[in-house]
Design an enzyme around this catalytic site. Sequence first.
Site, PDB file in Angstrom:
ATOM      1  N   SER A  95     -32.132 -52.641 -40.512  1.00  0.00           N
ATOM      2  CA  SER A  95     -33.451 -52.034 -40.526  1.00  0.00           C
ATOM      3  C   SER A  95     -33.466 -50.737 -41.339  1.00  0.00           C
ATOM      4  CB  SER A  95     -33.894 -51.819 -39.071  1.00  0.00           C
ATOM      5  OG  SER A  95     -35.255 -51.528 -38.991  1.00  0.00           O
ATOM      6  N   ASP A 116     -39.572 -62.341 -38.737  1.00  0.00           N
ATOM      7  CA  ASP A 116     -39.504 -60.879 -38.676  1.00  0.00           C
ATOM      8  C   ASP A 116     -40.805 -60.286 -39.202  1.00  0.00           C
ATOM      9  OD1 ASP A 116     -38.840 -58.169 -38.893  1.00  0.00           O
ATOM     10  OD2 ASP A 116     -36.793 -58.612 -39.538  1.00  0.00           O
ATOM     11  N   HIS A 166     -36.491 -59.593 -35.984  1.00  0.00           N
ATOM     12  CA  HIS A 166     -35.803 -58.335 -36.266  1.00  0.00           C
ATOM     13  C   HIS A 166     -34.600 -58.034 -35.374  1.00  0.00           C
ATOM     14  CE1 HIS A 166     -36.270 -54.941 -38.930  1.00  0.00           C
ATOM     15  NE2 HIS A 166     -36.005 -54.105 -37.947  1.00  0.00           N
TER      16      HIS A 166
END
Length: 413
Positions: free
Chosen positions: A185, A355, A388
Amino acid sequence: MSSAAWHAAVAAVVLTIILCSRLAEARVHPSHGGGLATRRRDVVPAGIGGCALAVEPLGYPCEEHEVTTVDGYILSLQRIPRGRHAGAGVGQPVLLQHGVLVDGMTWLLSSPEESLAYILADRGFDVWIANTRGTRWSKRHVSLDPSSQDYWDWSWDDLVTNDMPKMVDYVYTHTAQKPHFVGHSLGTLVALAALSEGRLVDKMKSAALLTPVAYLAHMTTPLGILLAKTFAGEAISVLGVAEFDPVAPAVTSLIKELCRHPGTNCYDLLRDFTGKNYCLNNSAVDVFLKYEPQPTSTKTMVHLAQTFRDGVLSKYDYVWPNVNEEKYGLPDPPAYNMSNIPSPFPLFLSYGGQDELADPADVGLLIGDLIGHDRDKLTVQYLEQFAHADFVIGTCAKDYVYNGVISFFNRFN
Ligand SMILES: *[C@@H]1O[C@H](CO)[C@@H](O)[C@H](O)[C@H]1NC(C)=O
Ligand SMILES: *[C@@H]1O[C@H](CO)[C@@H](O)[C@H](O)[C@H]1NC(C)=O
């Protein structure tokens, strides 16, 4: 405050809801309403680091290390120099960099069979876990107190120029080897931005980027835009603080307000914003929520919101041209250009079809920028079912992702 700035601040709140809802999704129940807003992190006793808290009880060797950035932040790293059963030899170093609103603990929460840090150690790597400034074990500064506004006066640009180079350099110096890098991320954004400026290219062997974030424009939803418009005023009055702590009363009460808005409730809100993770273990999510989220700076959240809003990747926008001029010598903040990442640098990208934060459309833009990258130095993996959080705490991440990361690293040792 200009309209652009308060829209950015509101977008920061929306972004937080997205991030946190993704983590909370597996345990949210309609009767809980705004579960996030009523949650509290467990308190870790002072003096207990990641080694003592998580790693040593599992039988792994572990060392606590400390580095001080050029701008005075004292950062901690946990090192797992080898696996449970391996011999004395220390293998290739790997630095793990977490994302925003979490800390290095995210790599240590599942079982040794499922967590990337332990898997790497058991496969002979020398594992180093970074903790970004402002998080639980990287809260100290040579002169500033975390209760002061000055302590929080930084955005993710400062992680690009200070935290990441310092930690990579420390591992490089300490082990006399270039580390591999794994980011998740925001950890990928920081690495990509650094590499695009030519930083660290000669200090790391390769980078594996899980849920790579460079562009954020596609994560928007109609509900997000509605919220941004409706709550603009309240958001900036609450977010005028320099620390952004998702469990601080100022932020949780704002989120509760969002939840009361006619036509929304937090259950639907969470559902609407959440990418559907594929293999999260409910009890692992509960463990996760004991330690996370962690604070970051409001400036980092605003900076991410600018990326979301503007669709381009730039340094922090001070909005007023004269302030940008003063900081950058230009009326607008300079762009990071992903095409400038040196093409021989080995990159592994893994992203998920579900995601909604690192949206596949945005990852597609990044891949487009890397069109000139050396073919045999770029590995791209697309997992239709993944969202995610799967990439860090998913029970099936080892089979789908980590084995591939390890093969990739072994190609570039
Ligand atoms: C889920 O987590 C619990 C507690 O850590 C563990 O006992 C269980 O085996 C895990 N389930 C899966 C499918 O990994
Ligand atoms: C990025 O750099 C490439 C090549 O160096 C150039 O063609 C492109 O226009 C740049 N993109 C931006 C947004 O500046």
